[in-house]
Design a protein around this motif. Sequence first.
Motif, PDB file in Angstrom:
ATOM      1  N   LEU A  48       0.801  -2.844   2.766  1.00  0.00           N
ATOM      2  CA  LEU A  48       0.923  -3.413   1.424  1.00  0.00           C
ATOM      3  C   LEU A  48      -0.115  -2.788   0.490  1.00  0.00           C
ATOM      4  CD1 LEU A  48       1.504  -7.185   2.301  1.00  0.00           C
ATOM      5  CD2 LEU A  48       3.137  -5.651   1.235  1.00  0.00           C
ATOM      6  N   VAL A  49      -1.287  -2.504   1.030  1.00  0.00           N
ATOM      7  CA  VAL A  49      -2.327  -1.864   0.221  1.00  0.00           C
ATOM      8  C   VAL A  49      -1.914  -0.433  -0.114  1.00  0.00           C
ATOM      9  CG1 VAL A  49      -4.731  -1.114   0.156  1.00  0.00           C
ATOM     10  CG2 VAL A  49      -4.150  -3.272   1.209  1.00  0.00           C
ATOM     11  N   ASP A  50      -1.402   0.291   0.887  1.00  0.00           N
ATOM     12  CA  ASP A  50      -0.948   1.670   0.658  1.00  0.00           C
ATOM     13  C   ASP A  50       0.070   1.708  -0.465  1.00  0.00           C
ATOM     14  OD1 ASP A  50      -0.880   2.629   4.183  1.00  0.00           O
ATOM     15  OD2 ASP A  50      -2.447   2.853   2.668  1.00  0.00           O
ATOM     16  N   GLN A  51       0.911   0.690  -0.511  1.00  0.00           N
ATOM     17  CA  GLN A  51       1.981   0.686  -1.499  1.00  0.00           C
ATOM     18  C   GLN A  51       1.574   0.032  -2.807  1.00  0.00           C
ATOM     19  OE1 GLN A  51       5.808   0.425  -0.235  1.00  0.00           O
ATOM     20  NE2 GLN A  51       5.355   0.101   1.922  1.00  0.00           N
ATOM     21  N   ARG A  52       0.305  -0.321  -2.900  1.00  0.00           N
ATOM     22  CA  ARG A  52      -0.193  -0.943  -4.134  1.00  0.00           C
ATOM     23  C   ARG A  52       0.624  -2.170  -4.515  1.00  0.00           C
ATOM     24  NH1 ARG A  52      -3.687   1.991  -3.049  1.00  0.00           N
ATOM     25  NH2 ARG A  52      -4.719   3.587  -4.303  1.00  0.00           N
ATOM     26  N   SER A  53       0.809  -3.050  -3.548  1.00  0.00           N
ATOM     27  CA  SER A  53       1.676  -4.202  -3.788  1.00  0.00           C
ATOM     28  C   SER A  53       0.974  -5.401  -4.389  1.00  0.00           C
ATOM     29  CB  SER A  53       2.298  -4.655  -2.462  1.00  0.00           C
ATOM     30  OG  SER A  53       2.821  -3.570  -1.778  1.00  0.00           O
ATOM     31  N   VAL A  54      -0.343  -5.341  -4.522  1.00  0.00           N
ATOM     32  CA  VAL A  54      -1.073  -6.536  -4.960  1.00  0.00           C
ATOM     33  C   VAL A  54      -1.405  -6.446  -6.444  1.00  0.00           C
ATOM     34  CG1 VAL A  54      -3.196  -7.866  -4.670  1.00  0.00           C
ATOM     35  CG2 VAL A  54      -2.096  -6.829  -2.682  1.00  0.00           C
ATOM     36  N   THR A  55      -1.074  -7.526  -7.153  1.00  0.00           N
ATOM     37  CA  THR A  55      -1.415  -7.588  -8.578  1.00  0.00           C
ATOM     38  C   THR A  55      -2.286  -8.804  -8.820  1.00  0.00           C
ATOM     39  OG1 THR A  55       0.790  -6.731  -9.030  1.00  0.00           O
ATOM     40  CG2 THR A  55      -0.446  -7.576 -10.910  1.00  0.00           C
ATOM     41  N   ILE A  64      -7.292 -17.099 -12.251  1.00  0.00           N
ATOM     42  CA  ILE A  64      -6.811 -15.905 -11.544  1.00  0.00           C
ATOM     43  C   ILE A  64      -5.783 -16.290 -10.495  1.00  0.00           C
ATOM     44  CG2 ILE A  64      -7.498 -14.064  -9.950  1.00  0.00           C
ATOM     45  CD1 ILE A  64     -10.025 -13.788 -11.414  1.00  0.00           C
ATOM     46  N   LEU A  65      -4.797 -15.452 -10.387  1.00  0.00           N
ATOM     47  CA  LEU A  65      -3.759 -15.654  -9.385  1.00  0.00           C
ATOM     48  C   LEU A  65      -3.389 -14.282  -8.834  1.00  0.00           C
ATOM     49  CD1 LEU A  65      -2.214 -18.235  -8.572  1.00  0.00           C
ATOM     50  CD2 LEU A  65      -0.393 -17.498 -10.083  1.00  0.00           C
ATOM     51  N   TYR A  66      -2.977 -14.237  -7.589  1.00  0.00           N
ATOM     52  CA  TYR A  66      -2.548 -12.958  -7.040  1.00  0.00           C
ATOM     53  C   TYR A  66      -1.066 -13.003  -6.721  1.00  0.00           C
ATOM     54  CZ  TYR A  66      -7.424 -11.704  -6.475  1.00  0.00           C
ATOM     55  OH  TYR A  66      -8.739 -11.405  -6.703  1.00  0.00           O
ATOM     56  N   GLN A  67      -0.403 -11.915  -7.008  1.00  0.00           N
ATOM     57  CA  GLN A  67       1.003 -11.818  -6.602  1.00  0.00           C
ATOM     58  C   GLN A  67       1.141 -10.583  -5.726  1.00  0.00           C
ATOM     59  OE1 GLN A  67       3.521 -12.156 -10.186  1.00  0.00           O
ATOM     60  NE2 GLN A  67       4.093 -14.114  -9.277  1.00  0.00           N
ATOM     61  N   VAL A  68       1.857 -10.776  -4.614  1.00  0.00           N
ATOM     62  CA  VAL A  68       2.023  -9.662  -3.689  1.00  0.00           C
ATOM     63  C   VAL A  68       3.504  -9.391  -3.524  1.00  0.00           C
ATOM     64  CG1 VAL A  68       1.503  -8.792  -1.384  1.00  0.00           C
ATOM     65  CG2 VAL A  68      -0.045 -10.432  -2.464  1.00  0.00           C
ATOM     66  N   LEU A  69       3.873  -8.148  -3.685  1.00  0.00           N
ATOM     67  CA  LEU A  69       5.275  -7.778  -3.498  1.00  0.00           C
ATOM     68  C   LEU A  69       5.496  -7.528  -2.015  1.00  0.00           C
ATOM     69  CD1 LEU A  69       7.881  -7.144  -5.036  1.00  0.00           C
ATOM     70  CD2 LEU A  69       7.188  -4.761  -5.052  1.00  0.00           C
ATOM     71  N   GLY A  70       6.208  -8.443  -1.380  1.00  0.00           N
ATOM     72  CA  GLY A  70       6.406  -8.317   0.060  1.00  0.00           C
ATOM     73  C   GLY A  70       7.360  -7.191   0.393  1.00  0.00           C
TER      74      GLY A  70
END
Lengths: 140, 645
Positions: A48-55, A64-70
Amino acid sequence: MDSCTLPGVAEELLREIRKAFQETSQAEMFSCRLKFIFGPSAVPALDLVDQRSVTRLRSPSGRILYQVLGSSGKLYTCYSSCHFCTCPAFGFSVLQKSESLLCKHILAVYLSQAMGACQELAVSEEQLTNILLAEEEDEG
Amino acid sequence: LCRGGLAERLCRLQNRERSAISFWRHQCLSGDRIPSDKSGVLIVKILEIFEECTIQVAICQQLEQSPATLSPEDAVINAEEPILKVLFTRETAAHLKSRPQDVIHIYPPWQKLLIQNADVPVIMNTYFSQKVLLSEHSEAREKTYGLTKMLIRKNIISLAQTFRLDDVNDKLHQESSDNQVPCAPQTHKNGDSQRRPLALSAVNDSLLEMVESQGAVGWREVQVQVVIQRVYCLPAREGYRSHTQGNKPLLSNGGMFCRLCLLVQDAYGMFSEVQLQSLSSTDGIEQYCRRWEGKSCCLAGMKILQRTTRGRALGLFSLIDIVPVKVPGQSQDSEMMTTNLPPPSFCYILTVQSGEIHVEVDEEEQISNLYQPPAVHGLKEILRIDGCNERCSFWGQVLYQRLQTKHSVPIDQREMLLFVTDSTLQNVAHGIPKVVAVSVTASCVLSMEITEALSAGSQLFFKDALWGNGRIICVERTVLLLQKPLLCSAAGADLSELTGPVRLDELDSTTQASSICALRGTVVGVNESTAFSWPTCNRCGNGKLEVCPQDRELLYCNQCSEVVTAPVLKMQLEVFLSCPSRPQSTVKVKVWHEITMFVLLTMLLFLQTYEVQSVLGKEVGLLSCYVHSITSHPNCVALEEIVLL
């Protein structure tokens, strides 16, 4: 000896990664330890980190909130003030069975923070609230 | 998974670890007692156990020596002995079935973590652990315990406790180096390289694991065993400035400063480019290639310069791709099996740590079976290759050399165009060109010997040149050698010497600019405005002769510091020809005196009579020429007569 050990270990490990990354832009040396502590979440979280999925979503008031593209394309929400994720694995492994410390999304959030791989998004208060409420509606 | 990403990297590591762990477990079960006096083994006695998530946390006492020397009744906790928290995964815990008072031997590579504001160090990555039974008593006890299930307290972890990654008191190196303590326990201060009890050799054989366990700070005592696939020089841009004298770069020994580099591969298919010392010249590169390629070597004292991926280092990976992906077979003395695994998508660039180089090449040993020697092909075959960015090796005769003459480009960055042929191109009647152009970029480091050989027109071995878009280019990592390497797979290539004179393609409608060709035709015109002649020194060829101050009829050469008694007349002339092979074009050839006898006579005639008529209609036969340019409107070909080397 009664206090928990694992959170301290996990935190220290993530700190080391961040430090190493700041100094050398490499987080190479810790994969083995990540795997040991976080088990099967480690590889998916790194992916997920490699794909830059975390915003990281930030509202004007500082929330603050985090959204992760699964991997399935679904967007999961992770809280910043406590360990919580809207994904089913969190509900099962962490809450129900206490088998994991974190789900892969929360781990990805931490790793992205450590390696500067978070995407940043500024949202309005209303948008942030809607995201939080929307999760609730899904549960309900 | 992302190619070349961190996840892929961990996956690779994990796969290897898994097979190592299961081998270990098997060994333990089969009763092999592994001696515990090897360095790096941690000996602990368990005091208390509890569980957190799936990790088993054991509060332990570290024992200095093997408890076989202590009496079994010695259950008193010695206040002097250090306390540790040892973590075990669920699988390891199930394998160990530990209880309080058990003694466990933990073999490397385990890891130690020191947590801020905590007293007790934590031991992790304890995959290779074994319980040690002290006496017969213990064995009997063990069997009884095995039947009863022990209840272990489970700590539930609060979700409210988040992790803070930033440090309020951020101490830099000190802190991180304290926390990143690798395997060697504090009681053992020897600097021995770690030995995994399972490893067949004492030296580690995995690049990835070495990178993993020692961190970017570098590893000093640990050695990695690798195979040298290629040796080459890379231009050293960093060191360049320090070697300049004033503004003029010090171009001794034919050119640029460079670093000797090795492309190495470990037993698991992981590659690395190791940058060794700076060389002031590349003389000797041929020696290194001959002595080192294909041999095993031990690397020590390296540090990571960079982790690079296929997308960012196409040149490096085109070289890596030469080696087919093989995995070790299942059996002990296994053959390597070629698989359908994808080729590696990332690799490490390592460099020397602060002046100390430890590269021990076992020159006496056999060539490793991992070594992939350059596959030599005839030029004809290479021209037929379909792909792009393929590395190819060939043996060719250099016919002509042309340097890029842009004066704005510094000498060390100039490109060179070579025209090369071999018997596979010469012996074919039609369809393929007889000569191929090879460009040599500035990043391809050439030794003085090679530069001289190029001007003399020799046969050279081009190792790992790049083929793509219909051109052969010598770039970084291409090596030009005077001799064919001892090991190369010829694959049926015809590497025979050229018999007979070299033939060039004749000028025709398919001729391209920046190529060489043969030319014949009839003189139809002369460019009188550009015709001129000048005297040159017959000793040194200096074209800038001066008039003698003493006698104005004599010429003087500055370079020889003598009067020139018999000056050689040089002439330059542009001639227009009508060529039957390309009838529709105006062919303009710049011809030089002293090249061909015919031209000499013609020019002398021309100059004496100053009559263009005298040269018109003359046949000019089979000149070798370099094509400067070809234009279509007007249809004109501009060439220059050349001498083949």
